[in-house]
Scaffold this motif. Structure first.
Motif, PDB file in Angstrom:
ATOM      1  N   ASP A 140      13.610   4.540   4.555  1.00  0.00           N
ATOM      2  CA  ASP A 140      14.059   5.516   3.566  1.00  0.00           C
ATOM      3  C   ASP A 140      13.611   6.921   3.953  1.00  0.00           C
ATOM      4  O   ASP A 140      14.357   7.895   3.774  1.00  0.00           O
ATOM      5  CB  ASP A 140      13.574   5.142   2.160  1.00  0.00           C
ATOM      6  CG  ASP A 140      12.110   4.762   2.099  1.00  0.00           C
ATOM      7  OD1 ASP A 140      11.498   4.503   3.153  1.00  0.00           O
ATOM      8  OD2 ASP A 140      11.561   4.696   0.981  1.00  0.00           O
ATOM      9  N   ALA A 141      12.423   7.041   4.528  1.00  0.00           N
ATOM     10  CA  ALA A 141      11.967   8.343   5.018  1.00  0.00           C
ATOM     11  C   ALA A 141      12.813   8.799   6.208  1.00  0.00           C
ATOM     12  O   ALA A 141      13.079  10.002   6.371  1.00  0.00           O
ATOM     13  CB  ALA A 141      10.497   8.281   5.407  1.00  0.00           C
ATOM     14  N   MET A 142      13.247   7.861   7.022  1.00  0.00           N
ATOM     15  CA  MET A 142      14.113   8.198   8.148  1.00  0.00           C
ATOM     16  C   MET A 142      15.400   8.870   7.669  1.00  0.00           C
ATOM     17  O   MET A 142      15.886   9.833   8.267  1.00  0.00           O
ATOM     18  CB  MET A 142      14.444   6.941   8.944  1.00  0.00           C
ATOM     19  CG  MET A 142      15.525   7.117  10.011  1.00  0.00           C
ATOM     20  SD  MET A 142      15.058   8.250  11.349  1.00  0.00           S
ATOM     21  CE  MET A 142      14.015   7.171  12.328  1.00  0.00           C
ATOM     22  N   CYS A 143      15.948   8.385   6.561  1.00  0.00           N
ATOM     23  CA  CYS A 143      17.177   8.974   6.021  1.00  0.00           C
ATOM     24  C   CYS A 143      16.952  10.404   5.539  1.00  0.00           C
ATOM     25  O   CYS A 143      17.901  11.182   5.423  1.00  0.00           O
ATOM     26  CB  CYS A 143      17.721   8.113   4.879  1.00  0.00           C
ATOM     27  SG  CYS A 143      18.311   6.496   5.419  1.00  0.00           S
ATOM     28  N   PHE A 144      15.723  10.748   5.253  1.00  0.00           N
ATOM     29  CA  PHE A 144      15.367  12.117   4.876  1.00  0.00           C
ATOM     30  C   PHE A 144      15.143  12.973   6.123  1.00  0.00           C
ATOM     31  O   PHE A 144      15.669  14.081   6.248  1.00  0.00           O
ATOM     32  CB  PHE A 144      14.108  12.114   4.012  1.00  0.00           C
ATOM     33  CG  PHE A 144      13.547  13.472   3.716  1.00  0.00           C
ATOM     34  CD1 PHE A 144      14.087  14.252   2.716  1.00  0.00           C
ATOM     35  CD2 PHE A 144      12.492  13.974   4.455  1.00  0.00           C
ATOM     36  CE1 PHE A 144      13.575  15.520   2.442  1.00  0.00           C
ATOM     37  CE2 PHE A 144      11.970  15.234   4.196  1.00  0.00           C
ATOM     38  CZ  PHE A 144      12.515  16.007   3.185  1.00  0.00           C
ATOM     39  N   HIS A 145      14.347  12.452   7.069  1.00  0.00           N
ATOM     40  CA  HIS A 145      13.971  13.249   8.241  1.00  0.00           C
ATOM     41  C   HIS A 145      15.118  13.447   9.234  1.00  0.00           C
ATOM     42  O   HIS A 145      15.215  14.505   9.867  1.00  0.00           O
ATOM     43  CB  HIS A 145      12.797  12.596   8.971  1.00  0.00           C
ATOM     44  CG  HIS A 145      11.519  12.588   8.201  1.00  0.00           C
ATOM     45  ND1 HIS A 145      10.907  13.748   7.761  1.00  0.00           N
ATOM     46  CD2 HIS A 145      10.733  11.557   7.786  1.00  0.00           C
ATOM     47  CE1 HIS A 145       9.795  13.444   7.099  1.00  0.00           C
ATOM     48  NE2 HIS A 145       9.671  12.115   7.098  1.00  0.00           N
ATOM     49  N   LEU A 146      15.969  12.439   9.383  1.00  0.00           N
ATOM     50  CA  LEU A 146      16.973  12.483  10.447  1.00  0.00           C
ATOM     51  C   LEU A 146      17.907  13.684  10.344  1.00  0.00           C
ATOM     52  O   LEU A 146      18.123  14.397  11.334  1.00  0.00           O
ATOM     53  CB  LEU A 146      17.755  11.168  10.476  1.00  0.00           C
ATOM     54  CG  LEU A 146      18.670  10.928  11.671  1.00  0.00           C
ATOM     55  CD1 LEU A 146      17.927  11.075  12.989  1.00  0.00           C
ATOM     56  CD2 LEU A 146      19.311   9.547  11.579  1.00  0.00           C
ATOM     57  N   PRO A 147      18.476  13.984   9.168  1.00  0.00           N
ATOM     58  CA  PRO A 147      19.361  15.151   9.117  1.00  0.00           C
ATOM     59  C   PRO A 147      18.629  16.494   9.111  1.00  0.00           C
ATOM     60  O   PRO A 147      19.203  17.507   9.505  1.00  0.00           O
ATOM     61  CB  PRO A 147      20.137  14.950   7.811  1.00  0.00           C
ATOM     62  CG  PRO A 147      19.281  14.079   6.976  1.00  0.00           C
ATOM     63  CD  PRO A 147      18.516  13.209   7.914  1.00  0.00           C
ATOM     64  N   ILE A 148      17.373  16.500   8.667  1.00  0.00           N
ATOM     65  CA  ILE A 148      16.640  17.760   8.527  1.00  0.00           C
ATOM     66  C   ILE A 148      15.896  18.122   9.803  1.00  0.00           C
ATOM     67  O   ILE A 148      15.887  19.285  10.226  1.00  0.00           O
ATOM     68  CB  ILE A 148      15.654  17.673   7.343  1.00  0.00           C
ATOM     69  CG1 ILE A 148      16.419  17.542   6.037  1.00  0.00           C
ATOM     70  CG2 ILE A 148      14.740  18.900   7.311  1.00  0.00           C
ATOM     71  CD1 ILE A 148      15.538  17.344   4.833  1.00  0.00           C
ATOM     72  N   SER A 149      15.280  17.132  10.439  1.00  0.00           N
ATOM     73  CA  SER A 149      14.485  17.412  11.642  1.00  0.00           C
ATOM     74  C   SER A 149      14.697  16.327  12.693  1.00  0.00           C
ATOM     75  O   SER A 149      13.761  15.589  13.030  1.00  0.00           O
ATOM     76  CB  SER A 149      12.995  17.518  11.286  1.00  0.00           C
ATOM     77  OG  SER A 149      12.570  16.370  10.558  1.00  0.00           O
ATOM     78  N   PRO A 150      15.910  16.213  13.228  1.00  0.00           N
ATOM     79  CA  PRO A 150      16.166  15.180  14.237  1.00  0.00           C
ATOM     80  C   PRO A 150      15.339  15.359  15.497  1.00  0.00           C
ATOM     81  O   PRO A 150      15.123  14.396  16.245  1.00  0.00           O
ATOM     82  CB  PRO A 150      17.665  15.324  14.518  1.00  0.00           C
ATOM     83  CG  PRO A 150      18.002  16.726  14.112  1.00  0.00           C
ATOM     84  CD  PRO A 150      17.112  17.016  12.955  1.00  0.00           C
ATOM     85  N   GLU A 151      14.865  16.581  15.754  1.00  0.00           N
ATOM     86  CA  GLU A 151      14.041  16.818  16.936  1.00  0.00           C
ATOM     87  C   GLU A 151      12.722  16.051  16.896  1.00  0.00           C
ATOM     88  O   GLU A 151      12.042  15.916  17.917  1.00  0.00           O
ATOM     89  CB  GLU A 151      13.759  18.314  17.110  1.00  0.00           C
ATOM     90  CG  GLU A 151      12.891  18.938  16.028  1.00  0.00           C
ATOM     91  CD  GLU A 151      13.682  19.431  14.822  1.00  0.00           C
ATOM     92  OE1 GLU A 151      13.121  20.249  14.057  1.00  0.00           O
ATOM     93  OE2 GLU A 151      14.831  19.007  14.637  1.00  0.00           O
ATOM     94  N   ARG A 152      12.371  15.536  15.738  1.00  0.00           N
ATOM     95  CA  ARG A 152      11.153  14.737  15.602  1.00  0.00           C
ATOM     96  C   ARG A 152      11.250  13.429  16.398  1.00  0.00           C
ATOM     97  O   ARG A 152      10.236  12.836  16.749  1.00  0.00           O
ATOM     98  CB  ARG A 152      10.921  14.439  14.117  1.00  0.00           C
ATOM     99  CG  ARG A 152       9.841  13.427  13.829  1.00  0.00           C
ATOM    100  CD  ARG A 152       9.613  13.252  12.352  1.00  0.00           C
ATOM    101  NE  ARG A 152       8.695  12.160  12.071  1.00  0.00           N
ATOM    102  CZ  ARG A 152       8.191  11.886  10.881  1.00  0.00           C
ATOM    103  NH1 ARG A 152       8.512  12.649   9.843  1.00  0.00           N
ATOM    104  NH2 ARG A 152       7.365  10.885  10.697  1.00  0.00           N
TER     105      ARG A 152
END
Length: 384
Positions: free
Chosen positions: A228-240
């Motif tokens: 669920d956190a991945m769905c938050f981070h992926l569009p905002i900070s894919p460079e992570r």
């Protein structure tokens, strides 16, 4: 090998399964690009077109097993269009063909690059191509997709449905090991994506296996993120993220999100990899059959052509693969939109633009795509 080389041709056997809906249209475009790549880069394919999908099933009752499986099994690779149609009950084709093939051919890894190519439009505001270049390694034969379950008291208010998710150490380990090999060839970072706080037993198996396999790859940094956190981070900070490894169900979901980030389902490619060469691997765009636009020339063939490029890498033609990828990016970067009328041409016309762009790349007039191509990463992981 460079374009125009006189080295004797290498020949590969290729099964072509156009399937349903827009599948035949985008597959035809991919084959047109393949024709040109063969001409330019000194190899050839022997192709067998396999009739399979909704209409074939309705006419014959035939799914994956029997003559179709036998025909596919002897090939070096499979180029797949799409499968599904409202005329067939949901689940029949998906389980009776696609999942059956993945399991029978031990296509253990579903590999989906999520790269925002230069010049390609994305719905994510202010996202640049430099910030979005990752690969998702999805377990492809186990988890919730093993097809095991039962329903009792069906059709009543007391109905009970049980759906099983199966995770084996062997299945998890082979996928994690491949992900480490891929990460070692890239930016040396591997992220496990799961839901260990709720799916405790399966999560522990994945976490423990990753910790054990990590000992073989001390140069690779590892971390963890809940799905669920991945769905938050992926569009905002894919460079992570660099390489992400995850289970079958989670991978199916987050890769569609990844496709949106990179411009849409029409530009997203995938590989279903058999890791030991015991059966053919299969390559397909991740979009569905889209029966509502079938035959209208509105489908973007880029995902199918990029899947062909991944296929060429797998077969041992990385130079041609990189050139095909570059040609696709040149065309995508010149388009006002990535789907429908906004593409500025029909499906066939966009495919022909890619063919012409490939000729220019082969002539050396367009430089190969900068940065680490997924084609290079695949080749490095395979040879490690």
């Amino acid at each position: 090998m460079t374009a125009g080389s006189t080295t004797p041709k290498r020949t590969y056997s290729l099964a072509v399964v156009p399937g349903d809906g827009i599948g035949p249209e985008v597959t035809d475009c991919a084959l047109a690009v393949l024709d040109k790549a063969e001409e330019l880069y000194g190899f050839s394919t022997e192709r067998e077109h396999i009739q399979a999908g909704a209409q074939h099933y309705l006419a014959t009752g035939e799914l994956f097993a029997g003559p179709i499986e036998d025909s596919l099994r002897g090939k070096d690779a499979i180029l797949f269009g799409s499968m599904g149609d409202p005329s067939v009950t949901p689940g029949i084709l998906e389980r009776g063909f696609i999942l059956a093939m993945r399991q029978a051919f031990e296509q253990a890894v579903n590999l989906r690059p999520v790269r925002l190519y230069p010049g390609v439009k994305t719905p994510i505001a202010d996202l640049s191509s430099e910030r979005c270049d990752l690969v998702i390694v999805r377990e492809n034969t186990e988890g919730a997709y093993v097809g095991r379950g039962s329903t009792v008291h069906a059709g009543t208010k007391n109905a009970v449905a049980i759906q099983e998710s199966v995770n084996t150490r062997a299945g998890v380990e082979r996928v994690i090991d491949y992900a480490f090999r891929l990460a070692a060839s890239r930016r040396k970072k591997l992220t496990l994506c799961h839901k260990t706080n709720i799916l405790v037993e399966a999560g522990r198996l994945w976490s423990d296996t990753l910790a054990d396999v990590a000992k073989r790859y001390p140069e690779v940094e590892t971390d963890y993120v809940h799905v669920d956190a991945m769905c938050f981070h992926l569009p905002i900070s894919p460079e992570r993220f660099d390489v992400v490894v995850t289970d079958n169900l989670f991978g199916d979901i987050i890769t569609d999100l990844g496709a949106v980030i990179q411009g849409g389902l029409g530009v997203a490619a995938s590989a279903n990899l058999n890791l030991d060469g015991s059966a053919p691997s299969m390559f397909e765009a991740i979009h569905g059959s889209a029966p509502d636009i079938a035959g209208m020339g509105l489908a973007n063939p880029a995902g199918a052509v990029l899947s062909l490029a991944m296929c060429l890498t797998h077969l041992g033609e990385p130079v041609a693969a990189h050139a095909v990828e570059t040609a696709v990016v040149e065309v995508l970067g010149s388009m006002e939109g990535l789907a429908g009328a906004a593409m500025g041409g029909t499906t066939v016309e966009v495919g022909q633009r890619i063919v012409r762009a490939l000729e220019v790349v082969a002539e050396g007039k367009t430089p190969l795509l900068a940065g680490q191509s997924i084609m290079e990463s695949m080749a490095a992981a395979k040879n490690r």
